[in-house]
Design a protein around this motif. Structure first.
Motif, PDB file in Angstrom:
ATOM      1  N   ASN A 155      30.117  14.609  62.364  1.00  0.00           N
ATOM      2  CA  ASN A 155      29.408  14.885  63.622  1.00  0.00           C
ATOM      3  C   ASN A 155      29.862  16.202  64.233  1.00  0.00           C
ATOM      4  OD1 ASN A 155      27.940  12.538  63.527  1.00  0.00           O
ATOM      5  ND2 ASN A 155      29.292  11.388  64.885  1.00  0.00           N
ATOM      6  N   PHE A 156      31.164  16.477  64.156  1.00  0.00           N
ATOM      7  CA  PHE A 156      31.697  17.695  64.766  1.00  0.00           C
ATOM      8  C   PHE A 156      31.583  18.904  63.845  1.00  0.00           C
ATOM      9  CE2 PHE A 156      33.501  14.551  67.543  1.00  0.00           C
ATOM     10  CZ  PHE A 156      33.606  15.179  68.775  1.00  0.00           C
ATOM     11  N   GLU A 157      31.272  18.670  62.568  1.00  0.00           N
ATOM     12  CA  GLU A 157      31.202  19.790  61.618  1.00  0.00           C
ATOM     13  C   GLU A 157      29.767  20.205  61.312  1.00  0.00           C
ATOM     14  OE1 GLU A 157      33.318  18.409  58.248  1.00  0.00           O
ATOM     15  OE2 GLU A 157      35.312  18.762  59.118  1.00  0.00           O
ATOM     16  N   ASN A 158      28.808  19.296  61.432  1.00  0.00           N
ATOM     17  CA  ASN A 158      27.449  19.570  60.963  1.00  0.00           C
ATOM     18  C   ASN A 158      26.443  19.114  62.012  1.00  0.00           C
ATOM     19  OD1 ASN A 158      25.071  19.918  59.580  1.00  0.00           O
ATOM     20  ND2 ASN A 158      25.712  18.861  57.718  1.00  0.00           N
ATOM     21  N   ASP A 159      25.690  20.069  62.622  1.00  0.00           N
ATOM     22  CA  ASP A 159      24.673  19.722  63.614  1.00  0.00           C
ATOM     23  C   ASP A 159      23.550  18.924  62.994  1.00  0.00           C
ATOM     24  OD1 ASP A 159      26.141  21.064  65.480  1.00  0.00           O
ATOM     25  OD2 ASP A 159      24.804  22.817  65.613  1.00  0.00           O
ATOM     26  N   GLU A 160      23.206  19.232  61.745  1.00  0.00           N
ATOM     27  CA  GLU A 160      22.092  18.529  61.101  1.00  0.00           C
ATOM     28  C   GLU A 160      22.413  17.054  60.915  1.00  0.00           C
ATOM     29  OE1 GLU A 160      18.329  18.160  59.898  1.00  0.00           O
ATOM     30  OE2 GLU A 160      19.279  20.000  60.689  1.00  0.00           O
ATOM     31  N   HIS A 161      23.659  16.760  60.668  1.00  0.00           N
ATOM     32  CA  HIS A 161      24.093  15.364  60.533  1.00  0.00           C
ATOM     33  C   HIS A 161      23.837  14.589  61.839  1.00  0.00           C
ATOM     34  CE1 HIS A 161      26.469  11.978  59.069  1.00  0.00           C
ATOM     35  NE2 HIS A 161      27.146  12.007  60.225  1.00  0.00           N
ATOM     36  N   VAL A 162      24.131  15.233  62.945  1.00  0.00           N
ATOM     37  CA  VAL A 162      23.914  14.597  64.260  1.00  0.00           C
ATOM     38  C   VAL A 162      22.420  14.502  64.555  1.00  0.00           C
ATOM     39  CG1 VAL A 162      24.387  14.754  66.719  1.00  0.00           C
ATOM     40  CG2 VAL A 162      26.112  15.497  65.086  1.00  0.00           C
ATOM     41  N   ARG A 163      21.685  15.572  64.184  1.00  0.00           N
ATOM     42  CA  ARG A 163      20.240  15.592  64.455  1.00  0.00           C
ATOM     43  C   ARG A 163      19.547  14.430  63.743  1.00  0.00           C
ATOM     44  NH1 ARG A 163      19.603  20.426  63.569  1.00  0.00           N
ATOM     45  NH2 ARG A 163      19.339  21.244  65.676  1.00  0.00           N
ATOM     46  N   LYS A 164      19.932  14.158  62.505  1.00  0.00           N
ATOM     47  CA  LYS A 164      19.316  13.051  61.762  1.00  0.00           C
ATOM     48  C   LYS A 164      19.589  11.710  62.440  1.00  0.00           C
ATOM     49  CE  LYS A 164      19.443  15.246  57.166  1.00  0.00           C
ATOM     50  NZ  LYS A 164      20.036  15.176  55.798  1.00  0.00           N
ATOM     51  N   LYS A 165      20.789  11.553  62.938  1.00  0.00           N
ATOM     52  CA  LYS A 165      21.132  10.292  63.607  1.00  0.00           C
ATOM     53  C   LYS A 165      20.327  10.124  64.900  1.00  0.00           C
ATOM     54  CE  LYS A 165      25.522   9.167  63.634  1.00  0.00           C
ATOM     55  NZ  LYS A 165      26.987   9.261  63.813  1.00  0.00           N
ATOM     56  N   ILE A 166      20.183  11.230  65.660  1.00  0.00           N
ATOM     57  CA  ILE A 166      19.413  11.157  66.907  1.00  0.00           C
ATOM     58  C   ILE A 166      17.950  10.864  66.603  1.00  0.00           C
ATOM     59  CG2 ILE A 166      18.634  12.469  68.919  1.00  0.00           C
ATOM     60  CD1 ILE A 166      21.269  13.990  68.826  1.00  0.00           C
ATOM     61  N   ARG A 167      17.389  11.525  65.565  1.00  0.00           N
ATOM     62  CA  ARG A 167      15.998  11.279  65.188  1.00  0.00           C
ATOM     63  C   ARG A 167      15.803   9.823  64.803  1.00  0.00           C
ATOM     64  NH1 ARG A 167      11.384  13.713  63.608  1.00  0.00           N
ATOM     65  NH2 ARG A 167      12.209  15.744  64.170  1.00  0.00           N
ATOM     66  N   ALA A 168      16.753   9.281  64.057  1.00  0.00           N
ATOM     67  CA  ALA A 168      16.623   7.879  63.638  1.00  0.00           C
ATOM     68  C   ALA A 168      16.607   6.954  64.853  1.00  0.00           C
ATOM     69  CB  ALA A 168      17.777   7.522  62.707  1.00  0.00           C
ATOM     70  N   GLU A 169      17.420   7.273  65.863  1.00  0.00           N
ATOM     71  CA  GLU A 169      17.454   6.450  67.077  1.00  0.00           C
ATOM     72  C   GLU A 169      16.135   6.555  67.836  1.00  0.00           C
ATOM     73  OE1 GLU A 169      20.821   7.847  69.194  1.00  0.00           O
ATOM     74  OE2 GLU A 169      22.297   6.828  67.918  1.00  0.00           O
ATOM     75  N   LYS A 170      15.598   7.778  67.942  1.00  0.00           N
ATOM     76  CA  LYS A 170      14.332   7.956  68.662  1.00  0.00           C
ATOM     77  C   LYS A 170      13.180   7.309  67.911  1.00  0.00           C
ATOM     78  CE  LYS A 170      15.531  12.066  71.313  1.00  0.00           C
ATOM     79  NZ  LYS A 170      15.068  13.376  71.805  1.00  0.00           N
ATOM     80  N   GLU A 171      13.183   7.401  66.598  1.00  0.00           N
ATOM     81  CA  GLU A 171      12.125   6.754  65.825  1.00  0.00           C
ATOM     82  C   GLU A 171      12.195   5.247  65.980  1.00  0.00           C
ATOM     83  OE1 GLU A 171      12.609   8.170  61.878  1.00  0.00           O
ATOM     84  OE2 GLU A 171      11.548  10.067  62.236  1.00  0.00           O
ATOM     85  N   ALA A 172      13.421   4.735  66.105  1.00  0.00           N
ATOM     86  CA  ALA A 172      13.565   3.288  66.323  1.00  0.00           C
ATOM     87  C   ALA A 172      12.970   2.893  67.676  1.00  0.00           C
ATOM     88  CB  ALA A 172      15.038   2.904  66.252  1.00  0.00           C
ATOM     89  N   LEU A 173      13.161   3.742  68.691  1.00  0.00           N
ATOM     90  CA  LEU A 173      12.575   3.459  70.000  1.00  0.00           C
ATOM     91  C   LEU A 173      11.052   3.493  69.935  1.00  0.00           C
ATOM     92  CD1 LEU A 173      14.854   5.466  72.484  1.00  0.00           C
ATOM     93  CD2 LEU A 173      14.834   3.021  72.089  1.00  0.00           C
ATOM     94  N   ILE A 174      10.513   4.455  69.203  1.00  0.00           N
ATOM     95  CA  ILE A 174       9.050   4.545  69.065  1.00  0.00           C
ATOM     96  C   ILE A 174       8.507   3.313  68.358  1.00  0.00           C
ATOM     97  CG2 ILE A 174       7.199   5.832  67.923  1.00  0.00           C
ATOM     98  CD1 ILE A 174       8.844   8.386  68.451  1.00  0.00           C
ATOM     99  N   ASP A 175       9.165   2.889  67.299  1.00  0.00           N
ATOM    100  CA  ASP A 175       8.727   1.678  66.603  1.00  0.00           C
ATOM    101  C   ASP A 175       8.776   0.464  67.519  1.00  0.00           C
ATOM    102  OD1 ASP A 175       8.321   3.116  64.284  1.00  0.00           O
ATOM    103  OD2 ASP A 175      10.327   2.713  63.477  1.00  0.00           O
ATOM    104  N   LYS A 176       9.816   0.404  68.332  1.00  0.00           N
ATOM    105  CA  LYS A 176       9.934  -0.713  69.281  1.00  0.00           C
ATOM    106  C   LYS A 176       8.801  -0.668  70.306  1.00  0.00           C
ATOM    107  CE  LYS A 176      13.139  -2.699  72.662  1.00  0.00           C
ATOM    108  NZ  LYS A 176      14.460  -2.539  73.334  1.00  0.00           N
ATOM    109  N   TYR A 177       8.440   0.539  70.747  1.00  0.00           N
ATOM    110  CA  TYR A 177       7.350   0.670  71.717  1.00  0.00           C
ATOM    111  C   TYR A 177       6.027   0.245  71.089  1.00  0.00           C
ATOM    112  CZ  TYR A 177       3.824   2.851  74.667  1.00  0.00           C
ATOM    113  OH  TYR A 177       2.720   3.056  75.454  1.00  0.00           O
TER     114      TYR A 177
END
Length: 734
Positions: free
Chosen positions: A131-153
């Motif tokens: 998480n502290f070394e790679n922004d893309e690693h964090v971005r993928k995790k955030i996208r997965a969380e947001k996609e989960a919210l969209i699916d829930k909606y």
């Protein structure tokens, strides 16, 4: 009895009229000239229906489209990365979480569990490090969380759409997307409608794609989806209707029937209010007369005015509150019918209306009583001045008569409230007894308490000494302690004690002089009167000779003249003492006046073997005086010298101008009689230096002289030094 029943009926009519006005003010605009479909409740229903029709039916969102719109900012990456602290803090936290569990596995010889826990720990540490070394690693995790919210909606929208269709199945519509031309239908819009809305290209229906009821799904503490990025609207034209047949459905019928039942009920209330208003207006005088003459009125007239006002306000609040309860009972009776028996509901409303009449009657009766108590400005002023609040205002005003006492009182109260409030607050917080509160109590509260108790003890001492003074014990001073306002009060009490003692002394002296006055008047009037009676009896004898008769007549003439002088002097001094005499002031040369007045008595002074020594200024001394009265003053002083000066001694008459600008007239002589220490008593009426009263005179000479001096606003004093008698008169010179 009939009159009381009539007044009670009129009062109830008035209360019902007021209730009608109350309900009309609340809901008149909702029911007058409106149908159910124009009501606020129905308009809210339309707004809710059209707001949810778009995202649940017309513009159902697609998960893929939403996911394509996801944006992840660098700020979100940093927030996600540091959500649980820095890298070192998060690694230490993971190690602490697994350390004890791994140690327990080692102690239990559970090698497989130990390996599993260590692997989980290492993977989490690796993920956190990534998480502290790679922004893309964090971005993928955030996208997965947001996609989960969209699916829930999207799932929630699908479930909400089903309940939406059931809840609003009485609505029919035929709507066309203006942009795509796609048509959406539900029900049969061709049926006879009870309510219809038409939309056109110029006045379309705007339908969004996000449900307001489900927006909260997009808000998460870890992942946040900006709804504005997804929100879109589409325009539709067509028709929304509710058929007459659909109106019979439970969802519409319940609200429809409620509206019309309330409409008819309130129409009845308002119409009957108009009728009762007419009856109440016609019988208003009967009510006022009956209520005014009620015996119970006397009870409230004995209480303070503001207490009666508070009672009226409390009763008025209860009346308003009861009116609200009755109003709600009438408006929501329909809702209760599904839970309770209809008859029970009616009885419940009737009971509340009866309570309204009772409380309303109490309120208006008290209001009438209050009005009759202050129906004039004078009565209002009198009642306000006798009220508790007025007394409190006077007390507060009196408190600030002495600002020092007011300041001390406020400081004491502030210290007490602050100390007590701090103590209670510290106890309620449950944090023990803070050092700050202890310090405040020690350095503020305890000293304030000591000062307060000391002042109260000193006040009690002053009150006790004051009581002793009131009981006549004036031989002990009130102790003056310090320089506080109480000490000043004690000092004032000591001055008052001295004043009382002096007054008592003067009163005793006045009583003694009054007794002497009566005795002297009786003696001086009786002496010549006795001689007149005696010689009158002698004249009645026929045997007396002509020589004796002439001798008796001379004596009668002399005694009559003596009595006349006494009476005239007494009359004159009484007039002067009462102020019932008019002065004719003019600019008089005192030097010349004194020389003339004294010159008339030079022969008498010579015959009395008195040596006159006059000392007059070379220049005239003028003063504004009544010349005749001032002549009498000088004459009285010289006559006094002739009566009481020792033969063969000198008499000094002096006139001079003092440094203060006064004219000072002095007469000095040596007295033939012993003069008492209190020479001022010689100014009293009938008081003589000759206590045995062998000399001629009325005893009013100096009293008349003093009165003349007082009338002119001048000053006169007597100075006695042994047998030396000196009279000094001072008056402002011109």
């Amino acid at each position: 009895m009939i009159k009381k029943w009539k007044s009670s009926l009129v009062l109830m009519c008035f209360i019902w009229t007021i209730f009608g006005i109350f309900t009309f003010w609340h809901v008149g605009y909702q029911y007058i000239g409106k149908s159910y479909f124009q009501s606020e409740n129905f308009q809210h229903e339309i707004d809710n229906f059209t707001a949810e029709l778009g995202p649940l039916v017309l513009n159902v969102p697609n998960a893929a489209d939403f996911k394509d719109e996801i944006e992840i900012t660098q700020s979100e990456i940093e927030d996600h990365r540091n959500y649980y602290g820095t890298l070192g803090q998060q690694i230490d936290n993971i190690k602490q979480q697994y350390g004890q569990r791994i140690q327990e596995a080692v102690d239990a010889n559970a090698a497989e569990l130990q390996i599993k826990l260590e692997t989980e720990r290492d993977n989490k540490i690796k993920d956190i490090t990534a998480n502290f070394e790679n922004d893309e690693h964090v971005r993928k995790k955030i996208r997965a969380e947001k996609e989960a919210l969209i699916d829930k909606y999207i799932k929630s929208v699908q479930a909400e759409a089903k309940s939406f269709g059931k809840n609003y199945d009485y609505w029919s519509y035929e709507l066309t997307n203006i942009e795509t031309g796609k048509i959406y239908r539900a029900g049969d819009v061709s049926e006879s409608s009870a309510y219809k809305i038409k939309y056109s290209e110029r006045n379309p229906l705007y339908a969004g794609n996000i449900s307001n009821n489900l927006r909260d799904i997009f808000y998460s503490t870890e992942a946040y989806v900006d709804v504005d990025n997804f929100y879109e609207t589409a325009e539709y034209m067509g028709v929304l209707t509710i058929s007459k047949k659909a109106v019979q459905s439970l969802g519409v019928m319940q609200d429809y029937n409620r509206f019309h039942r309330n409409q008819y009920t309130f129409f009845f209330v308002w119409l009957t209010s108009i009728v009762t208003a007419i009856f109440a207006w016609r019988g208003r005088k009967v009510v006022l007369q009956t209520v005014t003459n009620m015996k119970e009125k006397e009870i409230l007239t004995k209480v303070k005015f503001d207490f009666q006002v508070i009672l009226v306000l409390i009763t008025g609040f209860m009346y308003l509150f009861t009116s609200q309860i009755v109003f709600e009972s009438i408006e929501y009776t329909y809702d209760y019918n599904y839970q309770y028996n209809y008859v029970r509901s009616i009885l419940d409303s009737a009971f509340k209306i009866a309570v309204l009449f009772v409380i309303g009657s109490a309120f208006f009766v008290q209001l009438i009583w209050l009005y009759t108590r202050v129906d004039t400005l004078k009565k209002l002023e009198e009642n306000m001045k006798s009220s508790y609040l007025w007394s409190l205002g006077d007390s507060m005003t009196d408190l600030f008569i002495n600002r020092s006492i007011a300041l001390h009182s406020l400081v004491m109260l502030a210290a007490a409230f602050f100390g007590g409030g701090s103590l209670v607050a510290s106890m309620l917080r449950g944090g023990g007894f803070p050092v700050l509160v202890l310090a405040m109590c020690m350095f503020v509260g305890i000293p304030a308490l000591v000062v307060f108790l000391s002042r109260m003890g000193y006040l009690n001492r002053i009150m006790k000494d004051t009581k002793n003074m009131a009981e006549g014990r004036l031989n002990r001073d009130v102790k003056v302690k310090g320089k506080s306002p109480l000490a000043g009060h004690a000092e004032n009490l000591n001055h008052l004690r001295e004043g009382v003692r002096t007054s008592m002394h003067e009163q005793a002296k006045s009583e003694r002089l009054k007794t002497e006055l009566i005795t002297n008047v009786s003696h001086d009037l009786r002496t010549p009167l006795t001689s007149i009676i005696t010689y009158t009896d002698l004249l009645k004898k026929p045997t007396i000779t002509d020589e004796e008769r002439q001798q008796y007549i001379q004596i009668l003439d002399k005694k009559s003249e003596r009595l006349k002088v006494l009476i005239e002097d007494l009359f004159e001094v009484s007039k002067m003492a009462s102020g019932n005499i008019e002065l004719h002031r003019s600019r008089v040369d005192l030097t010349q006046l004194i020389q003339q007045a004294v010159g008339e008595h030079k022969e008498d002074l010579t015959q009395s073997s008195l040596d006159l020594r006059m000392t007059m200024p070379h220049d005239p001394i003028y003063a504004y005086v009544d010349g005749q009265k001032w002549w009498r003053l000088i004459d009285n002083l010289i006559v006094n010298v002739l009566k009481y000066a020792l033969e063969g001694t000198r008499v000094y008459v002096t006139l001079k101008r003092t440094a203060d600008g006064d004219a000072e007239f002095t007469v000095k002589n040596v007295a033939k009689y012993e003069i008492s220490e209190d020479a001022e008593e010689l100014f009293e009426r009938f008081k003589r230096a000759d206590a045995s009263r062998h000399t001629e005179g009325s005893g009013l000479g100096l009293a008349i002289a003093q009165s003349i001096v007082d009338l002119h606003g001048a000053r006169m004093s007597i100075d006695v030094d042994g047998d030396l008698f000196k009279v000094i008169v001072r008056i402002p010179a011109v």
